[in-house]
Motif scaffolding. Structure first.
Motif, PDB file in Angstrom:
ATOM      1  N   GLY A 124       0.632  -0.980  -0.182  1.00 12.79           N
ATOM      2  CA  GLY A 124       0.025   0.063   0.017  1.00 12.79           C
ATOM      3  C   GLY A 124       0.823   1.080  -0.097  1.00 12.79           C
ATOM      4  O   GLY A 124       1.967   1.233   0.146  1.00 12.79           O
ATOM      5  N   SER A 125       0.107   2.286  -0.091  1.00 14.88           N
ATOM      6  CA  SER A 125       0.712   3.874   0.340  1.00 14.88           C
ATOM      7  C   SER A 125      -0.302   4.510   0.660  1.00 14.88           C
ATOM      8  O   SER A 125      -1.367   4.034   0.847  1.00 14.88           O
ATOM      9  N   VAL A 126       0.274   5.656   1.203  1.00 18.24           N
ATOM     10  CA  VAL A 126      -0.572   6.691   1.805  1.00 18.24           C
ATOM     11  C   VAL A 126      -0.298   8.049   1.372  1.00 18.24           C
ATOM     12  O   VAL A 126       0.887   8.360   1.242  1.00 18.24           O
ATOM     13  N   VAL A 127      -1.272   8.852   1.379  1.00 19.44           N
ATOM     14  CA  VAL A 127      -1.265  10.318   1.253  1.00 19.44           C
ATOM     15  C   VAL A 127      -1.765  11.187   2.308  1.00 19.44           C
ATOM     16  O   VAL A 127      -2.648  10.833   2.972  1.00 19.44           O
ATOM     17  N   SER A 128      -0.825  11.899   2.911  1.00 17.30           N
ATOM     18  CA  SER A 128      -1.221  12.721   3.982  1.00 17.30           C
ATOM     19  C   SER A 128      -2.439  13.685   3.938  1.00 17.30           C
ATOM     20  O   SER A 128      -2.623  14.163   2.556  1.00 17.30           O
ATOM     21  N   ASP A 129      -3.017  14.137   5.013  1.00 20.63           N
ATOM     22  CA  ASP A 129      -3.696  15.291   4.727  1.00 20.63           C
ATOM     23  C   ASP A 129      -3.194  16.648   4.528  1.00 20.63           C
ATOM     24  O   ASP A 129      -1.995  16.734   4.571  1.00 20.63           O
ATOM     25  N   PRO A 130      -3.934  17.372   3.702  1.00 17.33           N
ATOM     26  CA  PRO A 130      -3.150  18.703   3.141  1.00 17.33           C
ATOM     27  C   PRO A 130      -2.890  19.430   4.440  1.00 17.33           C
ATOM     28  O   PRO A 130      -3.277  19.599   5.434  1.00 17.33           O
ATOM     29  N   LEU A 131      -1.576  20.038   4.310  1.00 10.49           N
ATOM     30  CA  LEU A 131      -1.065  20.916   5.639  1.00 10.49           C
ATOM     31  C   LEU A 131      -0.790  22.407   4.907  1.00 10.49           C
ATOM     32  O   LEU A 131       0.048  22.364   3.873  1.00 10.49           O
ATOM     33  N   ASP A 132      -1.208  23.460   5.697  1.00 10.68           N
ATOM     34  CA  ASP A 132      -0.859  24.674   5.363  1.00 10.68           C
ATOM     35  C   ASP A 132       0.743  24.913   5.555  1.00 10.68           C
ATOM     36  O   ASP A 132       1.040  24.629   6.891  1.00 10.68           O
ATOM     37  N   TYR A 133       1.377  25.015   4.887  1.00  8.80           N
ATOM     38  CA  TYR A 133       2.902  25.243   5.119  1.00  8.80           C
ATOM     39  C   TYR A 133       3.605  26.089   4.080  1.00  8.80           C
ATOM     40  O   TYR A 133       3.557  25.834   2.902  1.00  8.80           O
ATOM     41  N   ASP A 134       4.319  26.810   4.487  1.00 11.89           N
ATOM     42  CA  ASP A 134       5.375  27.702   3.794  1.00 11.89           C
ATOM     43  C   ASP A 134       6.397  27.189   3.120  1.00 11.89           C
ATOM     44  O   ASP A 134       7.555  26.640   3.860  1.00 11.89           O
ATOM     45  N   LEU A 135       6.407  26.491   1.922  1.00 10.23           N
ATOM     46  CA  LEU A 135       7.384  25.727   1.222  1.00 10.23           C
ATOM     47  C   LEU A 135       8.195  26.679   0.109  1.00 10.23           C
ATOM     48  O   LEU A 135       7.561  26.666  -0.901  1.00 10.23           O
ATOM     49  N   PRO A 136       9.397  27.045   0.394  1.00  5.52           N
ATOM     50  CA  PRO A 136      10.078  27.788  -0.719  1.00  5.52           C
ATOM     51  C   PRO A 136      10.514  26.673  -1.686  1.00  5.52           C
ATOM     52  O   PRO A 136      10.668  25.587  -1.402  1.00  5.52           O
ATOM     53  N   PRO A 137      10.750  27.171  -2.948  1.00  6.69           N
ATOM     54  CA  PRO A 137      11.289  26.321  -3.780  1.00  6.69           C
ATOM     55  C   PRO A 137      12.856  26.055  -3.848  1.00  6.69           C
ATOM     56  O   PRO A 137      13.523  26.825  -3.289  1.00  6.69           O
ATOM     57  N   ARG A 138      13.210  24.806  -4.350  1.00  6.77           N
ATOM     58  CA  ARG A 138      14.736  24.543  -4.235  1.00  6.77           C
ATOM     59  C   ARG A 138      15.374  24.560  -3.030  1.00  6.77           C
ATOM     60  O   ARG A 138      16.555  25.391  -3.166  1.00  6.77           O
ATOM     61  N   THR A 139      14.737  24.494  -1.844  1.00  7.90           N
ATOM     62  CA  THR A 139      15.418  24.494  -0.525  1.00  7.90           C
ATOM     63  C   THR A 139      15.244  23.140   0.238  1.00  7.90           C
ATOM     64  O   THR A 139      14.466  22.437  -0.113  1.00  7.90           O
ATOM     65  N   ASP A 140      16.043  22.941   0.879  1.00 11.22           N
ATOM     66  CA  ASP A 140      16.192  21.300   1.312  1.00 11.22           C
ATOM     67  C   ASP A 140      15.248  21.519   2.634  1.00 11.22           C
ATOM     68  O   ASP A 140      15.024  22.212   3.602  1.00 11.22           O
ATOM     69  N   LEU A 141      14.199  20.233   2.516  1.00 10.97           N
ATOM     70  CA  LEU A 141      13.112  19.978   3.547  1.00 10.97           C
ATOM     71  C   LEU A 141      13.381  18.593   4.045  1.00 10.97           C
ATOM     72  O   LEU A 141      13.599  17.633   3.405  1.00 10.97           O
ATOM     73  N   ALA A 142      13.339  18.669   5.540  1.00  5.88           N
ATOM     74  CA  ALA A 142      13.470  17.596   6.300  1.00  5.88           C
ATOM     75  C   ALA A 142      12.098  16.802   6.627  1.00  5.88           C
ATOM     76  O   ALA A 142      11.174  17.393   6.983  1.00  5.88           O
TER      77      ALA A 142
END
Length: 405
Positions: A124-142
């Motif tokens: 199986g696979s899973v998709v999270s609920d949508p999250l309001d989050y400020d995601l900049p482009p082309r920066t590293d995300l943990a």
């Protein structure tokens, strides 16, 4: 993705079956409001690439670099090749500061059906609920997970991450740093990150050259990364995301390392959110792994396989660009028969008219004095894989106007 593309993917899912998905969406490719900003092609992890310690009862922090930004996200997790459930107690996102550290001011929890954790069944696979989050482009995300239970030996992952992951015992999902962590340059269980925004994505289907062999660990300088940076810096293409669907050692026609490209095509292309273009750079392992007296037939089989993938992508409203197979003279794949097969395939890519456009990566990094070999500056040293400079040359050879309409 265009409405017609969404309909075709839905019909494909209905007829082909596949793994169940849980959470916000069962199929990223059917959600017109979402755009894949990062993704990886998952496979059964080979024994030599398993985690250095058992993952059950640990915190696993993994780093990805989204290609485009947004202010609302969702995460795809996968147990597609597992033989036991994965039990995850919590998942959090935060800006990565490197060396396993995060910026606590950006730390936020994901949820799954309103709950902090989720159990992913085998296959199986899973998709999270949508999250309001400020995601900049082309920066590293943990992406940090508390993994409560998982198989020790049958793990879904992506061995060729070229990015370091960090593992510590217990629940440390919000720890600002993990100084005692075990380190491993592989990804486990993560499959994609989407943003809710306008835009379109290009999926690049490939092998180790696309996966990043010859690039620098943690530098994000594979040729798809360099292409993403070029697209993002160009006003006409700043909304175009890049999804790297390369698997090291992968083949088109049969299972080599990871599923054959034909077998993973739906999952890694058609089901990715917002894909409007596909680049195919794959086939060198089929050619190089063939017996000399089989090479000519392999070339014809590759051409037929490309035709199949083109037809399936076109039916989903996706334009397909053929990338020529790069030189391997002097490598462990080199032989007159293999070179003849490469030339046959490349001639078809260039002249058949089957692709919507051709990206001539062979010409971009070949040695003009010895065209069956790589340019010395583009050679990582084995005659097959590009160096860091070679990855840059490949990305710079791509015409950005291919992604403007």
């Amino acid at each position: 993705m265009r409405p017609f593309a969404s309909l075709v993917v839905l019909l494909f899912a209905a007829t082909m079956g596949g793994c169940a998905s849980l959470g916000a969406s069962g199929n990223g490719g059917t959600d017109s409001d979402w755009l894949g900003t990062w993704g990886t092609a998952v496979q059964l992890t080979e024994p030599r690439n398993l985690p250095p310690v058992a993952l059950g009862g640990t915190t696993l922090r993994q780093v990805v670099r989204p290609s485009v930004g947004g202010d609302r996200v969702r995460l795809h997790l996968s147990n597609r090749f597992g033989d036991a459930p994965i039990v995850i107690g919590a998942v959090r996102l935060a800006a990565s500061l490197g060396e396993g550290a995060i910026d606590p001011a950006t730390d936020a929890a994901l949820s799954f059906g309103g709950r902090p954790g989720v159990t992913i069944p085998p296959g199986g696979s899973v998709v999270s609920d949508p999250l309001d989050y400020d995601l900049p482009p082309r920066t590293d995300l943990a992406v940090t997970m508390h993994v409560e239970a998982i198989s020790d030996s049958v793990v879904t992952g992506h061995p060729g991450s070229r990015t370091t992951s960090y593992i510590v015992a217990g629940d440390a999902v919000s720890a600002a740093a993990l100084p005692e962590a075990e380190r491993t340059d592989h990804w486990y269980g993560i499959e994609g990150l989407d943003v809710e925004r306008d835009g379109a994505a290009v999926a690049i289907l490939g092998d180790s050259i696309t996966d990043g062999r010859g690039s620098t660990t943690n530098a994000q300088n594979r040729w798809p990364d360099v292409l993403a940076a070029r697209l993002g810096a160009n006003p006409a293409t700043e909304d175009v995301a890049v999804l790297n669907m390369g698997i090291g050692g992968n083949c088109v026609l049969r299972a080599c390392l990871g599923p054959a490209a034909l077998d993973r095509f739906d999952r890694d292309v058609l089901e990715r959110a917002g894909v409007e273009w596909l680049v195919i750079l794959e086939g060198v392992n089929d050619i190089g792994g063939s017996a000399p007296d089989e090479s000519a037939q392999v070339a014809q089989d590759l051409i037929a396989a490309y035709g199949t993938m083109i037809d399936r992508a076109h039916a989903a409203g996706i334009r397909v660009y053929g990338a020529t197979i790069t030189p391997f003279g002097g490598s462990f794949y080199d032989s007159p028969e293999h070179e003849a097969a490469r030339q046959t395939v490349n001639a078809w890519i260039r002249t058949s008219g089957a692709f919507d456009a051709v990206i001539d990566l062979d010409a971009a990094i070949q040695n003009p004095d010895a065209p069956t070999t790589l340019l010395p500056a583009a050679d990582d040293g084995d005659g097959l894989h590009p160096s860091v400079a070679g990855h840059r040359m490949m990305a710079e050879a791509v015409d950005l106007d291919l992604f403007t309409d």
